[in-house]
Design an enzyme around this catalytic site. Structure first.
Site, mmCIF file in Angstrom:
data_model
loop_
_atom_site.group_PDB
_atom_site.id
_atom_site.type_symbol
_atom_site.label_atom_id
_atom_site.label_comp_id
_atom_site.label_asym_id
_atom_site.label_seq_id
_atom_site.Cartn_x
_atom_site.Cartn_y
_atom_site.Cartn_z
ATOM 1 N N ASP A 55 63.758 35.876 47.088
ATOM 2 C CA ASP A 55 63.620 34.749 46.161
ATOM 3 C C ASP A 55 64.861 33.865 46.134
ATOM 4 O O ASP A 55 64.861 32.814 45.479
ATOM 5 C CB ASP A 55 63.278 35.248 44.745
ATOM 6 N N HIS A 56 65.908 34.253 46.860
ATOM 7 C CA HIS A 56 67.131 33.460 46.903
ATOM 8 C C HIS A 56 67.411 32.874 48.289
ATOM 9 O O HIS A 56 68.397 32.150 48.445
ATOM 10 C CB HIS A 56 68.324 34.308 46.466
ATOM 11 N N ASP A 109 71.787 37.172 40.490
ATOM 12 C CA ASP A 109 71.395 38.563 40.271
ATOM 13 C C ASP A 109 72.595 39.509 40.158
ATOM 14 O O ASP A 109 73.316 39.743 41.128
ATOM 15 C CB ASP A 109 70.504 39.033 41.414
ATOM 16 N N HIS A 122 66.109 32.047 36.154
ATOM 17 C CA HIS A 122 65.712 33.245 36.899
ATOM 18 C C HIS A 122 64.918 34.192 35.999
ATOM 19 O O HIS A 122 65.259 35.351 35.806
ATOM 20 C CB HIS A 122 66.965 33.948 37.457
#
Length: 309
Positions: free
Chosen positions: A67-68, A208, A266
């Site tokens: 997702d990054h 994260d 996020h």
């Protein structure tokens, strides 16, 4: 005229939703246009923002969870399609170099863009940009992860009334700034007598991670802090287990680090109502609070009035 603002491309964690795209953020900072963590769909999201691939000067990836970074192939190919005429720097954790190489060449295309590949190899690594420093700090996540911050050095703000009182004008002002003092009518006038510190601005990007020293180092005195708040405090145990933050934790970091504007993002797909993040954060942070939405623009706050740090 210089522009300093955050453009949000996507705000979802792990999986996109009907309302939230995968991660993606663009920071306009004077001559720099930095793309952070391009998840899937970032190329299309750019079309809705007015930011073009040709504008991008730099790409920063915090880590190689999908997702990054799964938007990287499309971004790289678009840079080549548009024949961006200058090098575009790319920063990412050095331990993920193999992932970057695979993403860069994920499909067949004619690469014309010059990528200046500069991996992050150590905690605290600094990269000098024009008028600002880009710093990377190690975060705590199951894979190698770095957050980033931009630090502008302090400058001086001249006080017109003080300059006028000493009869200092024109080129003499520049000389005073450069030398630190000026002799006028038998008296030495120092820079400190006619100016005050103009604090440099700071931007921080924290994705994260669990709580760690790196989070606080990045957030310290940030004018604008973009930070993950994947979970609410009710899932604090899960957040700690998988290396993420809650809205309450992010807000407490912002308060302890004297952040001016806090941008939470996020978000886990388990939460349908983003107001819950605002409500939780407000219990711990009284500054300017933004719950990030796709395609939103968040200005970097004006410079601090005082020099206190």
């Amino acid at each position: 005229m210089s522009m300093r603002e955050l453009v949000v491309l996507g705000t979802a964690s792990q999986a996109p939703t009907r309302l939230r795209n995968h991660n993606g953020y663009v920071l306009r900072w004077d001559d720099e246009v930095i793309l952070f963590d391009p998840g899937e769909g970032s190329q299309r999201q750019l079309l809705h923002t007015g930011v073009t691939a040709t504008d991008l000067t730099r790409i920063c990836v915090t880590h190689f969870h999908g997702d990054h970074c799964l938007g990287l192939p499309g971004i790289v190919q678009r840079l080549s399609l548009d024949r961006v005429p200058r090098p575009v720097a790319v920063h990412f954790p050095a331990g993920g170099a193999e992932y970057f190489a695979r993403l860069r060449h994920a499909s067949s295309f004619h690469e014309t863009v010059e990528l200046a590949v500069e991996p992050i190899e150590a905690d605290g690594q600094r990269i000098g940009l024009r008028g600002v420093t880009l710093e990377a700090r190690r975060l705590r996540h199951p894979v190698e992860t770095y957050g980033y911050r931009l630090i502008e050095p302090d400058g001086r703000r001249m006080l017109p009334e003080k300059l006028a009182a000493y009869g200092i004008a024109g080129p003499a002002v520049a000389e005073l700034l450069r030398v630190g003092h000026l002799d006028r009518d038998g008296r030495r006038v120092t820079r400190d007598e006619v100016s005050v510190t103009r604090p440099g601005q700071r931007f921080a990007f924290v994705m994260d991670t669990g709580l760690c020293d790196g989070v606080y180092a990045l957030a310290e005195h940030a004018d604008l802090l973009v930070i993950e708040s994947t979970f609410l405090e009710s899932e604090a145990a899960l957040a700690a287990e998988v290396g993420h933050l809650t809205a309450a934790q992010a807000a407490r970091v912002a308060t302890e680090s004297r952040v001016r504007t806090l941008v939470l993002t996020h978000f886990s797909q388990r939460y349908a109502d983003p107001r819950r993040f605002a409500d939780e954060a407000r219990e711990h942070f009284t500054g300017d609070l933004v719950i990030a939405e796709d395609l939103a623009t968040v200005p970097v706050p004006p410079r601090r009035v005082t020099s206190a740090r």
